[in-house]
Structure formats: C-alpha cells, structure tokens
Scaffold this motif. Sequence first.
Motif, PDB file in Angstrom:
ATOM      1  N   SER A  62      -0.045   0.141  -2.372  1.00  0.00           N
ATOM      2  CA  SER A  62       0.548  -1.085  -2.912  1.00  0.00           C
ATOM      3  C   SER A  62       2.017  -1.129  -2.510  1.00  0.00           C
ATOM      4  O   SER A  62       2.849  -0.408  -3.088  1.00  0.00           O
ATOM      5  CB  SER A  62       0.420  -1.115  -4.440  1.00  0.00           C
ATOM      6  OG  SER A  62      -0.941  -1.101  -4.830  1.00  0.00           O
ATOM      7  N   PRO A  63       2.365  -1.937  -1.510  1.00  0.00           N
ATOM      8  CA  PRO A  63       3.755  -2.002  -1.054  1.00  0.00           C
ATOM      9  C   PRO A  63       4.693  -2.490  -2.161  1.00  0.00           C
ATOM     10  O   PRO A  63       4.312  -3.305  -3.010  1.00  0.00           O
ATOM     11  CB  PRO A  63       3.699  -3.017   0.101  1.00  0.00           C
ATOM     12  CG  PRO A  63       2.273  -3.036   0.529  1.00  0.00           C
ATOM     13  CD  PRO A  63       1.474  -2.781  -0.708  1.00  0.00           C
ATOM     14  N   ASP A  64       5.895  -1.965  -2.136  1.00  0.00           N
ATOM     15  CA  ASP A  64       6.916  -2.418  -3.072  1.00  0.00           C
ATOM     16  C   ASP A  64       7.337  -3.838  -2.715  1.00  0.00           C
ATOM     17  O   ASP A  64       7.520  -4.156  -1.533  1.00  0.00           O
ATOM     18  CB  ASP A  64       8.141  -1.502  -3.023  1.00  0.00           C
ATOM     19  CG  ASP A  64       7.790  -0.066  -3.377  1.00  0.00           C
ATOM     20  OD1 ASP A  64       6.926   0.124  -4.251  1.00  0.00           O
ATOM     21  OD2 ASP A  64       8.386   0.850  -2.779  1.00  0.00           O
ATOM     22  N   PRO A  65       7.505  -4.714  -3.695  1.00  0.00           N
ATOM     23  CA  PRO A  65       7.924  -6.092  -3.400  1.00  0.00           C
ATOM     24  C   PRO A  65       9.239  -6.126  -2.626  1.00  0.00           C
ATOM     25  O   PRO A  65      10.195  -5.405  -2.962  1.00  0.00           O
ATOM     26  CB  PRO A  65       8.096  -6.719  -4.792  1.00  0.00           C
ATOM     27  CG  PRO A  65       7.219  -5.887  -5.687  1.00  0.00           C
ATOM     28  CD  PRO A  65       7.303  -4.500  -5.135  1.00  0.00           C
ATOM     29  N   GLY A  66       9.249  -6.932  -1.562  1.00  0.00           N
ATOM     30  CA  GLY A  66      10.481  -7.123  -0.803  1.00  0.00           C
ATOM     31  C   GLY A  66      10.797  -6.027   0.187  1.00  0.00           C
ATOM     32  O   GLY A  66      11.870  -6.054   0.795  1.00  0.00           O
ATOM     33  N   THR A  67       9.908  -5.053   0.370  1.00  0.00           N
ATOM     34  CA  THR A  67      10.159  -3.983   1.335  1.00  0.00           C
ATOM     35  C   THR A  67       9.037  -3.959   2.364  1.00  0.00           C
ATOM     36  O   THR A  67       7.897  -4.346   2.067  1.00  0.00           O
ATOM     37  CB  THR A  67      10.248  -2.605   0.649  1.00  0.00           C
ATOM     38  OG1 THR A  67       9.001  -2.321   0.007  1.00  0.00           O
ATOM     39  CG2 THR A  67      11.369  -2.600  -0.388  1.00  0.00           C
ATOM     40  N   PRO A  69       5.861  -3.054   4.288  1.00  0.00           N
ATOM     41  CA  PRO A  69       4.711  -2.309   3.771  1.00  0.00           C
ATOM     42  C   PRO A  69       4.501  -0.945   4.414  1.00  0.00           C
ATOM     43  O   PRO A  69       3.880  -0.069   3.802  1.00  0.00           O
ATOM     44  CB  PRO A  69       3.536  -3.248   4.048  1.00  0.00           C
ATOM     45  CG  PRO A  69       4.021  -4.221   5.063  1.00  0.00           C
ATOM     46  CD  PRO A  69       5.485  -4.365   4.838  1.00  0.00           C
ATOM     47  N   LYS A  70       5.002  -0.740   5.622  1.00  0.00           N
ATOM     48  CA  LYS A  70       4.797   0.557   6.258  1.00  0.00           C
ATOM     49  C   LYS A  70       5.485   1.693   5.475  1.00  0.00           C
ATOM     50  O   LYS A  70       5.044   2.836   5.524  1.00  0.00           O
ATOM     51  CB  LYS A  70       5.322   0.527   7.700  1.00  0.00           C
ATOM     52  CG  LYS A  70       4.437  -0.266   8.664  1.00  0.00           C
ATOM     53  CD  LYS A  70       3.535   0.640   9.451  1.00  0.00           C
ATOM     54  CE  LYS A  70       2.662  -0.161  10.413  1.00  0.00           C
ATOM     55  NZ  LYS A  70       3.162  -0.188  11.768  1.00  0.00           N
ATOM     56  N   ARG A  71       6.557   1.386   4.755  1.00  0.00           N
ATOM     57  CA  ARG A  71       7.217   2.445   3.980  1.00  0.00           C
ATOM     58  C   ARG A  71       6.276   2.991   2.916  1.00  0.00           C
ATOM     59  O   ARG A  71       6.152   4.215   2.730  1.00  0.00           O
ATOM     60  CB  ARG A  71       8.490   1.906   3.345  1.00  0.00           C
ATOM     61  CG  ARG A  71       9.555   1.493   4.357  1.00  0.00           C
ATOM     62  CD  ARG A  71      10.804   0.988   3.666  1.00  0.00           C
ATOM     63  NE  ARG A  71      11.753   0.428   4.625  1.00  0.00           N
ATOM     64  CZ  ARG A  71      12.895  -0.167   4.295  1.00  0.00           C
ATOM     65  NH1 ARG A  71      13.249  -0.263   3.018  1.00  0.00           N
ATOM     66  NH2 ARG A  71      13.689  -0.659   5.227  1.00  0.00           N
ATOM     67  N   SER A  72       5.616   2.094   2.197  1.00  0.00           N
ATOM     68  CA  SER A  72       4.648   2.520   1.195  1.00  0.00           C
ATOM     69  C   SER A  72       3.469   3.233   1.853  1.00  0.00           C
ATOM     70  O   SER A  72       2.977   4.250   1.344  1.00  0.00           O
ATOM     71  CB  SER A  72       4.156   1.305   0.411  1.00  0.00           C
ATOM     72  OG  SER A  72       3.044   1.618  -0.394  1.00  0.00           O
ATOM     73  N   ALA A  73       3.018   2.708   2.997  1.00  0.00           N
ATOM     74  CA  ALA A  73       1.893   3.321   3.704  1.00  0.00           C
ATOM     75  C   ALA A  73       2.216   4.748   4.119  1.00  0.00           C
ATOM     76  O   ALA A  73       1.389   5.657   3.964  1.00  0.00           O
ATOM     77  CB  ALA A  73       1.522   2.483   4.922  1.00  0.00           C
ATOM     78  N   HIS A  74       3.423   4.955   4.632  1.00  0.00           N
ATOM     79  CA  HIS A  74       3.792   6.294   5.088  1.00  0.00           C
ATOM     80  C   HIS A  74       3.918   7.266   3.912  1.00  0.00           C
ATOM     81  O   HIS A  74       3.564   8.449   4.036  1.00  0.00           O
ATOM     82  CB  HIS A  74       5.095   6.238   5.875  1.00  0.00           C
ATOM     83  CG  HIS A  74       4.960   5.501   7.168  1.00  0.00           C
ATOM     84  ND1 HIS A  74       6.044   4.957   7.828  1.00  0.00           N
ATOM     85  CD2 HIS A  74       3.870   5.197   7.921  1.00  0.00           C
ATOM     86  CE1 HIS A  74       5.616   4.357   8.938  1.00  0.00           C
ATOM     87  NE2 HIS A  74       4.311   4.497   9.003  1.00  0.00           N
ATOM     88  N   ARG A  75       4.394   6.794   2.760  1.00  0.00           N
ATOM     89  CA  ARG A  75       4.428   7.666   1.576  1.00  0.00           C
ATOM     90  C   ARG A  75       3.010   8.034   1.150  1.00  0.00           C
ATOM     91  O   ARG A  75       2.744   9.180   0.764  1.00  0.00           O
ATOM     92  CB  ARG A  75       5.168   6.968   0.431  1.00  0.00           C
ATOM     93  CG  ARG A  75       6.663   6.821   0.644  1.00  0.00           C
ATOM     94  CD  ARG A  75       7.376   6.496  -0.662  1.00  0.00           C
ATOM     95  NE  ARG A  75       6.927   5.226  -1.233  1.00  0.00           N
ATOM     96  CZ  ARG A  75       7.494   4.053  -0.996  1.00  0.00           C
ATOM     97  NH1 ARG A  75       8.542   3.973  -0.169  1.00  0.00           N
ATOM     98  NH2 ARG A  75       7.050   2.953  -1.566  1.00  0.00           N
ATOM     99  N   THR A  76       2.106   7.060   1.221  1.00  0.00           N
ATOM    100  CA  THR A  76       0.715   7.316   0.852  1.00  0.00           C
ATOM    101  C   THR A  76       0.082   8.319   1.802  1.00  0.00           C
ATOM    102  O   THR A  76      -0.663   9.220   1.373  1.00  0.00           O
ATOM    103  CB  THR A  76      -0.072   5.999   0.847  1.00  0.00           C
ATOM    104  OG1 THR A  76       0.511   5.100  -0.109  1.00  0.00           O
ATOM    105  CG2 THR A  76      -1.536   6.229   0.498  1.00  0.00           C
TER     106      THR A  76
END
Length: 330
Positions: A62-67, A69-76
Amino acid sequence: MAEGYLVAAAMRNEGAFLVEWVTWYRMLGFDLLVVTNDCTDHSPALLNLLHDAGWLTHTTHSPDPGTPPKRSAHRTIRAHPATARTEWLMICDVDEFLVLHDGDGTIAGFVGDTAPGRFRGIAFHWKVFGSGGETRWHDALQHRTFTRCADTHDRANASFKTLIRHPLDFDRFGAHSPMGFAGDWGTGENVLVDSEGRTLGRYHPNGAAQRATHPDRVTHRAAQMNHYMIRSPESFALKRGIPSPSAGRDRYTDDFLARYDRNETEDQSALRHADRFDALHAEAMTLPGLARLHHLCCADYVTRLAEAAGQDPRSDPRYTRHMDRATTMT
C-alpha cells in the motif's frame, strides 16, 4: 543459509505482459517475487494462480499517499521472507529482460564465470529497444517483436540494474542499485562490477544514489538488460501524463519518446535460448485457468488503450478476440 537467486518486481496493471516475463526469469533460473498495488485488471488473479502453482510469490503493498509507489514496493521487497532466504537479489520491471551471452544461459552459470573473485553485485547495463516500426499493441512476445535498439555506447543505455549478494546487508533498495551498506565498501568482496567483471570504482552505496555509468563504460559483451520501455506509440500513450512510479513526476513526454525510441541497430540475441523458452512458456499456458486469465488481461489492456484514445473498446476487434477466447476457456 541464504541461497539462490531472486528477481523482484513492482507491478500495476501489467497482466498482458506477465506470462512472458515470468517464463523468462524462470528460464534463467531465478525465483520470482512480484508485489502489486491497486490493480484494476485481472493481473492479481493471474499472479495468484501462478503463486499457487509454485511459479512465483505474489504479495501486495500500500503506497504512502503522495509518494512514488516504488518506495513502498521496495520496502515490501526488503521485508519479505523470500528476500531473507535468497543469496542474490535483482530488482527490475516487467519491461526489462536480462539477456546472458556468456555461460550456460542460467544466472548461476553466469555469476560463476563473471569474475575470478567474489563481489557484492553485478551491474547489467540497459540495452534500450525502440518501437521498431510497430504502431499498435498486439498480443505477442516483447523480446521477439522488438529487435531494433540503440547502439551500445549511446547515452540511452548508460543506466544499469544490479544483482546484489546478501541483500539485507543494505539498508534500502533503489530501482537501480541498493543504498546504505553495513560494511567496509571497496575492500575485499565489497565491490560492484559490471557484467564483464570490471569494478565500478565510482559506485558507493553510502553516497548519492547511482543509476548509471558514463556511456563509454557501457558494456553488452557478456550480458545486457533489454529494456522495452516504449513498445509501440499506442502503448507509450498510456504513460503520458502519469507520474513515474519511481520519480513521482511526469517524465513521459515527447522528449522522453525521442530519447528512448531507439532503432539504430538490430539485436536478436534474446532468441539464443528460444527452444527452452518456448517449452517453458507452453508449460505455463497449460496451467489450469491461466490462458483464460491471460486473455482477460489482454482485453483489460485493450480497454485502457481504447479509452486513452477516446474510443469504445467493444468496437476494437482485439477486445472482441480476447474476450471470445477467454469465454471458451476454463
């Protein structure tokens, strides 16, 4: 002990391209981890089928709003158990196909032959493929449809994707290379090499994020990362006005198209293992329910193409063909 090779990718609404990409990396000897978010096509169902069949691991984020989505994907990806279990990790996209020229056609064989000593990672330079005269999308293998590309030392190819050893020794992952290394970089095995085994001395994971080399350092002799980033003008139109999932800004402009729709050279080296790919692809398509979901994903993609052009997808024969095939399959 961590072992094996894992390729991980973040995807959204890429169902029409999934079976080819999954087959490709299984052919090379990778395990696969795919993370998705907010899909509106049938790709989650297709990925779940492949997950249940043991062909890959699928999870969501679940990507953080306004950021981006790859940042959330890479953390996952970093937090996933599959990453903890693997010795080697590479992050790439569904339009990127690693092509190995040296070795036996597997990633294990290639890594064993790349350099005489140990290393923390291998940087595979892009080889950017253009539209090659194609104007519209059709359901065909990307790596056989698009065979025209940029010359090796063209600036378009300067970016690289990285295969890294012991990925959890890095604090975070980027789209091109990892960052935040826990050890003493630049000593012993703690170096990044290119696909010829030459050390990239300017790269340091604790400095500014690095995604490319000077064009003069680009090499495709031993391996290359084929990047089908344009596909056709019709497909590229879907990207226009959409923020990049990595950078979070609109970069899909006329200038981007001019820089990356490169067709100067013919390259069919991706066909080196065509027989092995075809056999594995055919095996995938016989998984119960997979062909139906593939055609539904293709119909979804045609719907997006038609809507982007201001047309009714039901008037497009491609939509009708894929829906007809999906309804006749179980």
